[in-house]
Design a protein around this motif. Structure first.
Motif: not given
Length: 620
Positions: A223, A250, A256, A271, A274, A276, A278
């Motif tokens: 990240h 990402h 993100m 973070i 997963d 989140h 795009t």
């Protein structure tokens, strides 16, 4: 791991205000359950401070604020940018050594020594090496590899050690340097890259940044956090816009989460989650470019005026496109109630432009008046023309003053600016601004203390064709700027030879000269380069001008060369006007002012240019 990225408005030179905001954001992040909060580069003092960095009391005060921030970090990790001082060492200027640094604190104590910036930009508005010592210079002093001075910072979160790869702004833009800080940090097993930035808005910068980030983490996915500030920073000659656009990426380089432009905003992500989605990178288009340009100028004007006791602005409104755009931007930024527009006609101003100025004022709902200048101009001409100087050396020699037509044009411009606009602004408790565009500024087509004056030059980084384009954008939903202003030729209306009703206007071929000036200013091309491209048939492509326009204006090499030399002379000899110009909002790749550091050297044509000129003009 929950991370907050605080996109704050950093007020340059006001650590007290900035630290109050930083501590407030830390408290909010703690209440929201965030475990890490990241702030921009130089979040405490601001960045573009010029030689204020040599003020020892000021920089010591800025560093001392670290204790306040550190004390506020109970239960949270805070990362922020500030000045770091080493009073045991000196820089090349003999002053206490200063570092552009990032600080990391947790639970009321510093987690590590300051993270020192590695790459020092020294182009455009940046002058880091004048003020700060870089980590790679520390490595050179110690005769060690730079890698030894670029290390992750370890923090413990949820009983796990996390290795933070912290960098500062330029450290990410390493293509033209011999050191790649991100690569070094990833090789040392950084779990995440955090970039603290103070990065001004430039044309399509964010699209380029997305590409750079993806490239930097391509072979070692992690990240990446980009924390940028909003606001403006004014170095006295240029006003730089900070758009924010703070972003969390990402590990594959996709977005993100991203903060809004020109807005104080804290974005929050987990973070390790997963879920989140795009976010698509913004699309690039001419429409998007002009939207960003408009929003940036309005934001810059508003922020520039914020510290003034009054938001009132006086402006000359001629009925031409430059003043029409300027007054429209000012109205959008400050509100119609704060704008005082003055039409100042002489006998050369047509009823067409006077009507257009009145109509625009009505459309915007601003304050408006007309103050004719002809009587005052006639009086000034009468006083000067025919005045006699007597040589006071006993010879009694006399010299008569005779005003040329150009002198009389300049008297009109100065009467408008130095007498009326300055006087009205003073009476209103306002400031006044000028309406000069970049093409006119470059070629000296402006009168010192007439057009070149005021507190701000809001459109002086826009070429004339961009002025028209932005005017059309303002009219996208309804006609604010009267169509008449677009239809008439661009004209200063200072003589009968500039009668717009007869189709007469400025002696500048804007569709071509805009491109030529851009080549001089932004591409840094010399007449030698221009003539070479003209000779080999690639000029239109290089300066991004339609070949048909060049062919229309210049029927042969003689006409082309005469124009090129004339414009180069104007460009080089009018630096003295630009030096005395008010601050310019920087929106191009190179703005006049501190962004383009000019010297008053006169003009010069290289030997290769003269040789190529002889070849082109040689009889067939």
């Amino acid at each position: 791991m929950k991370i907050a990225v605080a996109q704050i408005d950093v007020v340059a030179g006001r650590p007290d205000l900035n630290v109050k905001k930083i501590i407030h954001e830390i408290e909010k992040a703690r209440q929201a359950g965030d475990q890490v909060i990241v702030f921009p580069e130089m979040a405490v003092p601001g960045y573009l401070l010029g030689d204020e960095w040599e003020n020892g009391a000021f920089v010591a005060d800025c560093q001392a604020y670290n204790l306040d921030i550190c004390a506020a970090t109970t239960g949270i990790v805070a990362i922020w940018g500030n000045i770091a001082l080493d009073d045991t060492r000196r820089s090349e200027d003999g002053r206490i050594r200063k570092y552009n640094a990032a600080f990391v604190a947790q639970n009321g104590r510093m987690v590590s020594t300051p993270v020192i910036k590695t790459l020092m930009p020294k182009y455009r508005e940046f002058d880091d090496e004048r003020h700060f010592y870089a980590s790679r210079k520390l490595a050179q002093d110690a005769e060690k590899p730079a890698n030894d001075f670029i290390n992750p910072v370890e923090v413990t979160i949820n009983e796990k050690v996390l290795r933070l790869g912290i960098i500062l702004c330029e450290d990410m833009w390493s293509d033209d340097y011999t050191i790649n800080p991100i690569e070094i940090l990833l090789a040392k097993d950084a779990d995440i890259i955090i970039n603290l930035s103070c990065s001004p808005w430039t044309w399509r910068k964010n699209l380029k940044r997305h590409s750079v980030v993806k490239d930097r983490i391509r072979h070692h996915p992690v990240h990446l956090i980009y924390a940028n500030n909003v606001g403006i920073q004014n170095n006295g000659k240029n006003i730089f816009l900070f758009d924010g656009n703070s972003t969390v990426y990402h590990p594959d380089g996709t977005i993100m989460k991203v903060a809004d432009d020109y807005t104080e905003q804290t974005i929050r992500v987990d973070i390790m989650n997963d879920k989140h989605a795009t976010v698509n990178a913004p699309t690039v288009s001419d429409q998007k470019d002009i939207e960003e340009l408009y929003n940036g100028l309005v934001y810059g004007i508003r922020k520039f005026m914020a510290p003034f006791p009054s938001r009132k602005v006086a402006i000359g409104l001629s009925g031409g496109i430059d003043s029409a755009l300027s007054v429209s931007l000012l109205t959008a930024a400050l509100g119609a109630e704060n704008i005082y527009a003055i039409n100042m006609p002489s006998r050369f101003n047509s009823q067409t432009t006077r009507n257009a100025a009145l109509q625009l004022a009505q459309n915007l709902g601003i304050h408006y008046t007309s103050i004719p200048i002809q009587h005052a101009v006639d009086h000034t001409i009468e006083q000067i023309d025919g005045a006699v100087f007597t040589r006071m050396n006993g010879s009694d020699a006399r010299e008569h003053v005779s005003l040329s037509p150009l002198n009389k044009e300049n008297i009109q411009a100065r009467d408008r600016g130095s007498r009326i606009l300055a006087g009205v602004a003073s009476a209103l408790g306002a400031v006044f601004v000028n309406n000069g565009n970049k093409t006119e500024t470059a070629l000296g087509y402006a009168t010192l203390y007439g057009d070149v004056n005021g507190a701000l030059a809001p459109i002086a980084d826009l070429y004339k064709t961009e002025v028209y384009a932005l005017g059309r954008y303002i009219n996208r939903e309804r006609e604010i700027i009267p169509q008449t202003i677009f239809d008439i030729p661009a004209s200063a209306e200072l003589s009968a030879d500039q009668n717009v009703d007869e189709g007469k206007g400025d002696p500048i071929l804007y569709p071509y000269h805009d491109k030529l000036v851009r080549a001089f200013v932004e591409f840094r091309l010399d007449p030698e380069d221009i003539l070479r491209y003209y000779h080999n048939g690639t000029l239109a492509q290089v300066i991004r001008c339609d070949q048909a326009i060049i062919d229309l204006y210049f029927k042969n090499a003689t006409a082309f060369i005469n124009d090129l030399e004339h414009k180069w002379r104007l460009y080089k000899i009018n630096i003295f006007k630009r030096i005395q110009a008010p601050p310019i909002i920087a929106v191009s790749k190179r703005a006049f002012g501190f962004d383009l550091r000019e010297s008053q050297n006169g003009f010069h044509f290289t030997r290769k240019y003269l040789k190529l000129k002889d070849e082109l003009l040689k009889p067939v």
